[in-house]
Design a protein around this motif. Sequence first.
Motif, short mmCIF file in Angstrom:
data_model
loop_
_atom_site.label_atom_id
_atom_site.label_comp_id
_atom_site.label_asym_id
_atom_site.label_seq_id
_atom_site.Cartn_x
_atom_site.Cartn_y
_atom_site.Cartn_z
N ASN B 12 0.84 -1.19 0.00
CA ASN B 12 0.00 0.00 0.00
C ASN B 12 0.88 1.25 0.00
O ASN B 12 1.70 1.45 0.91
CB ASN B 12 -0.90 -0.03 1.23
CG ASN B 12 -1.91 1.10 1.27
OD1 ASN B 12 -1.58 2.24 0.94
ND2 ASN B 12 -3.12 0.78 1.68
N GLY B 14 0.10 4.31 0.50
CA GLY B 14 -0.20 5.16 1.64
C GLY B 14 0.57 4.72 2.87
O GLY B 14 1.16 5.53 3.60
N ASP B 15 0.60 3.39 3.08
CA ASP B 15 1.31 2.87 4.25
C ASP B 15 2.82 3.08 4.13
O ASP B 15 3.50 3.35 5.12
CB ASP B 15 1.01 1.38 4.43
CG ASP B 15 -0.43 1.15 4.88
OD1 ASP B 15 -0.94 0.01 4.74
OD2 ASP B 15 -1.04 2.12 5.39
N ASN B 69 0.16 -8.95 4.38
CA ASN B 69 -0.71 -9.19 3.22
C ASN B 69 -0.24 -8.42 2.01
O ASN B 69 -0.46 -7.23 1.89
CB ASN B 69 -2.16 -8.77 3.56
CG ASN B 69 -2.79 -9.73 4.55
OD1 ASN B 69 -2.09 -10.50 5.17
ND2 ASN B 69 -4.08 -9.66 4.69
N THR B 100 -1.84 -5.45 10.96
CA THR B 100 -3.06 -4.67 10.81
C THR B 100 -3.89 -4.72 12.09
O THR B 100 -4.45 -3.75 12.53
CB THR B 100 -3.91 -5.23 9.66
OG1 THR B 100 -3.05 -5.56 8.60
CG2 THR B 100 -4.95 -4.23 9.24
N SER B 101 -3.98 -5.91 12.65
CA SER B 101 -4.85 -6.07 13.83
C SER B 101 -4.03 -5.94 15.09
O SER B 101 -2.87 -5.62 15.05
CB SER B 101 -5.51 -7.43 13.77
OG SER B 101 -5.71 -7.81 12.46
N GLU B 105 -2.62 -11.74 17.61
CA GLU B 105 -3.24 -12.58 16.59
C GLU B 105 -2.37 -13.79 16.27
O GLU B 105 -1.23 -13.87 16.68
CB GLU B 105 -3.44 -11.76 15.31
CG GLU B 105 -4.43 -10.64 15.51
CD GLU B 105 -5.84 -11.18 15.66
OE1 GLU B 105 -6.56 -10.70 16.53
OE2 GLU B 105 -6.19 -12.11 14.91
N LYS B 106 -2.95 -14.68 15.51
CA LYS B 106 -2.19 -15.88 15.17
C LYS B 106 -1.02 -15.58 14.25
O LYS B 106 -0.09 -16.36 14.13
CB LYS B 106 -3.10 -16.94 14.56
CG LYS B 106 -3.80 -16.52 13.31
CD LYS B 106 -4.70 -17.66 12.81
CE LYS B 106 -5.42 -17.25 11.54
NZ LYS B 106 -6.65 -17.93 11.31
N ASP B 107 -1.08 -14.37 13.62
CA ASP B 107 0.06 -13.95 12.80
C ASP B 107 1.32 -13.91 13.63
O ASP B 107 2.40 -14.30 13.19
CB ASP B 107 -0.20 -12.57 12.20
CG ASP B 107 -1.31 -12.62 11.15
OD1 ASP B 107 -1.91 -11.58 10.88
OD2 ASP B 107 -1.55 -13.73 10.64
N ILE B 121 4.77 -4.68 15.46
CA ILE B 121 4.22 -3.36 15.69
C ILE B 121 2.90 -3.25 14.97
O ILE B 121 2.71 -3.80 13.88
CB ILE B 121 5.21 -2.26 15.19
CG1 ILE B 121 4.81 -0.92 15.76
CG2 ILE B 121 5.28 -2.21 13.68
CD1 ILE B 121 5.15 -0.75 17.19
N LYS B 123 0.05 -1.28 12.93
CA LYS B 123 -0.08 -0.13 12.03
C LYS B 123 -1.12 0.83 12.59
O LYS B 123 -2.02 0.40 13.31
CB LYS B 123 -0.54 -0.62 10.66
CG LYS B 123 0.50 -1.37 9.87
CD LYS B 123 -0.18 -2.04 8.68
CE LYS B 123 0.64 -2.04 7.44
NZ LYS B 123 -0.06 -2.49 6.26
N PRO B 124 -1.09 2.10 12.27
CA PRO B 124 -0.10 2.74 11.39
C PRO B 124 1.20 3.07 12.12
O PRO B 124 1.21 3.26 13.35
CB PRO B 124 -0.82 4.02 10.96
CG PRO B 124 -1.71 4.34 12.11
CD PRO B 124 -2.09 3.03 12.73
#
Lengths: 577, 138
Positions: B12, B14-15, B69, B100-101, B105-107, B121, B123-124
């Motif tokens: 992205n 923007g990111d 992602n 993102t979350s 998370e499982k990530d 970390i 985002k953002p």
Amino acid sequence: MSDIKKHVNPTQFYKRPIDLLILTLIVAFVLLVYMSWDMYKNNQESISTNNYNLQVEDLKGLITYYDEVLTMSARMASLTGDLIWEDRYNQFVTLLDDALAKAQSLAPESYTSQLATITSEANNKLISMETHALAAVKNNDTRKATDIMFSSAYRKQKDIYKKGNTNFSIPKQLDLRLRQLKHQIVYLDEVLTMSARMASLTGDRSWEDRYLEHVPILDAAIHEATQLVIDQLEKERVSQTAEANEKLIAMETRAFDLVRKKRPGEAQQILLGKEYEKQKLVYSSGMEEFSALIESTIKDTNQIEKIKTKRKIVLIFLMIMITTIVTLLVIRHVQLAENELARQNRDLERKTDELESFAYSLSHDLRAPLKTIQGFSQRLQKKLLTENNQELSLYCEQINKNALRLDSLIDDTLSITRSENLAEDYSEINFERILSEIQMQFSEINRENPVAFKVHFKHKKSLFSQQTRINQIFANLISNSIKYAKSAEHNPYVEIETENLSDDMFEIRIKDNGIGVAKEQHDKMFSMFFRAQSSVSFGSGLGLHLVRKNVEKLGGNINFNSSEEGTEFIIQLPQTT
Amino acid sequence: MDIASILVVDDNDGDRLLAKFAIEDAGITDKIFFSEDGKHALDFLLDYDNNKNQEGEKFPPTLIFLDINMPRMNGFEFLEAYEALQKDSRYQSVVVMMLTSSIHEKDVEQSKAFSSVKEWIAKPLTEEKVHQILAEIF
């Protein structure tokens, strides 16, 4: 998605076969009751027959004994003249009378006929003779006494009496009685015929006595047999045979008469004559048919019994077969239902997994651009603040707030779907790590009006639980404390304590000195989408609902108290291991 | 601690921009590389000699901010390939996962399998978060 809603109602599989089974069992039970009653009835009948036979035998024995006692007592009295024998006689007379009365009452109706009368007549005659003899002894006339007691008249009556006595032992079973009668009739017929012939040949009158003795017995036997098979007799045949019988008796009586008149030759002529032959033939064939009828009645009775028993056996067998089949049917249905249930459960599981992964990727996809929006709007706000542009700054603030709101809503929605299905392993909870992560996570929202963290981990024994759920619980409660904190001069804090209440109970307390929740709202605290204050910008209202769900899933319970001074949540969780 | 350079991997734009601003505001380095997906990032790293000549001390990057992602080759696929390179002493960059979350998370669980990942970390990316990362790692 909609077919997730369709769930199996297991009972509709079971219903019909089970109703059928219940019906079958009821019928089987009724049949069982009937069979038992039938068996009981049969048993009662056989017992009563047995009792009857025993009683009869008993009475027979007693009567024979008493009779002998009476005869011998009277004879002894007449021989010795000792009156002691009279006392003995009197003692036994009453006993004999009682026994005879009992025997009469036992005998079937068909028997209380001529034979019974004859026997009791003989009995009366004997007693009268004995009484006379005893009277003679009293008068010291022993000669007279012995004459009476040893006379032929006395012996004759004794014989009649004896015959009648043996004949009253009558079995209750129909077939046994019929056989007895059949043979009796044949025997008596022979006796009568031959007595007449003997009388005509020898001229001896004693044959007439014999004849006369046996005629009433034969009549009684025929009468009783007739009564027993009366429904099957042909009226025509019966009257024919009866007529022949009468004619025979008439001829035999005439023959005896002639013998008495010392004309035996003529007597012989009658008895060897054609007329006698003819009547004998008619009578004989009638009696043969009668005999055959008796036999067939016996056979029929047996047949009926056999058929009844066969029917019962077939019925029992059928019931067993039917019950077995129906039970197998039910079992099969149950198996089918269970298979179907298992299949639908697997289906449901699969759909749930699909839903979860869908929710997960959706949440990710929704949040990514949201994060970017937040990033830029935050930068924008910073820039606008430094440039002192109040108006645009305000717009930015709104953008930020709502982006944040949307973010937590997505997060919480995802959490709800997860909390239902989380099948995480239990592991040792590292509270320090959780707290540090949360502090980092909330560093942003905790910046404006910072809430101090006071941490007291007082537990000695670790908690084994599902990491993700514990994280969610802490995150939600702490974020609430931050959201509902008072202004800086109140020194807002959130205090986190852990403790082992007992060997199997772990307690977590999260307390703050925030604005609290009003009493009226307390019962709505944990409901979905409840938010105490709209002024607090972010927060989906799902937070506490999630907390309680997670606590419940871990088998624990949660309580709180809240006032203007602050809020405290107390969570108790069972400690495994 | 002196950060020679940083590589930002995110599809992205923007990111990527936000990351650039955050790193610049934090003032921890003056060289930032960008990749739009895992493949680009991997190719960039593997092209060692050329990049070494061009960038000198600033290659390979000290820190890699990695998004998950991405098309073509996502974060985890990149990590698998990068993990294989760890035996090579030239490739010792520290990887920071950008999530993102929330970080629970499982990530996170999945990425713990990779030795190169040192931090996570959310985002953002902001100036404060960058400072935090540095404090954690170094």
